[in-house]
Design a protein around this motif. Sequence first.
Motif, short mmCIF file in Angstrom:
data_model
loop_
_atom_site.label_atom_id
_atom_site.label_comp_id
_atom_site.label_asym_id
_atom_site.label_seq_id
_atom_site.Cartn_x
_atom_site.Cartn_y
_atom_site.Cartn_z
N LYS A 65 59.50 23.89 41.10
CA LYS A 65 60.43 24.62 40.81
C LYS A 65 61.86 24.63 41.54
CE LYS A 65 57.17 28.54 42.82
NZ LYS A 65 56.32 29.48 44.43
N GLY A 66 62.68 25.08 41.34
CA GLY A 66 63.71 24.53 41.04
C GLY A 66 64.48 23.06 40.10
N ARG A 67 63.56 22.80 39.24
CA ARG A 67 63.46 22.13 38.53
C ARG A 67 63.45 21.92 36.94
NH1 ARG A 67 60.73 16.81 38.60
NH2 ARG A 67 58.53 17.74 39.76
N PHE A 68 62.49 23.02 37.00
CA PHE A 68 62.10 22.84 35.34
C PHE A 68 62.13 24.39 35.30
CE2 PHE A 68 58.31 19.95 34.67
CZ PHE A 68 58.99 18.73 35.17
N THR A 69 62.47 24.70 33.59
CA THR A 69 62.74 26.58 33.97
C THR A 69 62.30 26.33 31.85
OG1 THR A 69 64.93 25.90 34.07
CG2 THR A 69 64.31 28.26 33.26
#
Length: 118
Positions: A65-69
């Motif tokens: 979370k917060g790094r991958f999209t």
Amino acid sequence: QVQLVESGGGLVQSGGSLRLSCAASGRTFSAYGVGWFRQAPGKNREFVAGISRNDANTYYADSVKGRFTISRDNAKNTMYLQMNNLAPDDTAVYYCAAEGVGGAFEYWGQGTQVTVSS
């Protein structure tokens, strides 16, 4: 039936970025949810991220979370995973997966290797 082909893996330094792609064929792409999983050496396959068929909902493992999209382009029958601020613990074979009629992930790609060096 759904066929999935991943691309975009490779070797990157810690803190770097990669974008994985997953091209789908077979069933109408917009008719099912898709997701990414990964398997590191000696570990079980784990869920990374998922996205609903209409792009309305996304889901992430806490570790990314917060790094991958995750995203999808239904017009191109393609799903993506943008990975930023990569760490050595992200090293794994990454698989894309597609839901079957019942909603469980039933179709899998062949995997693409992601290696993050420290």
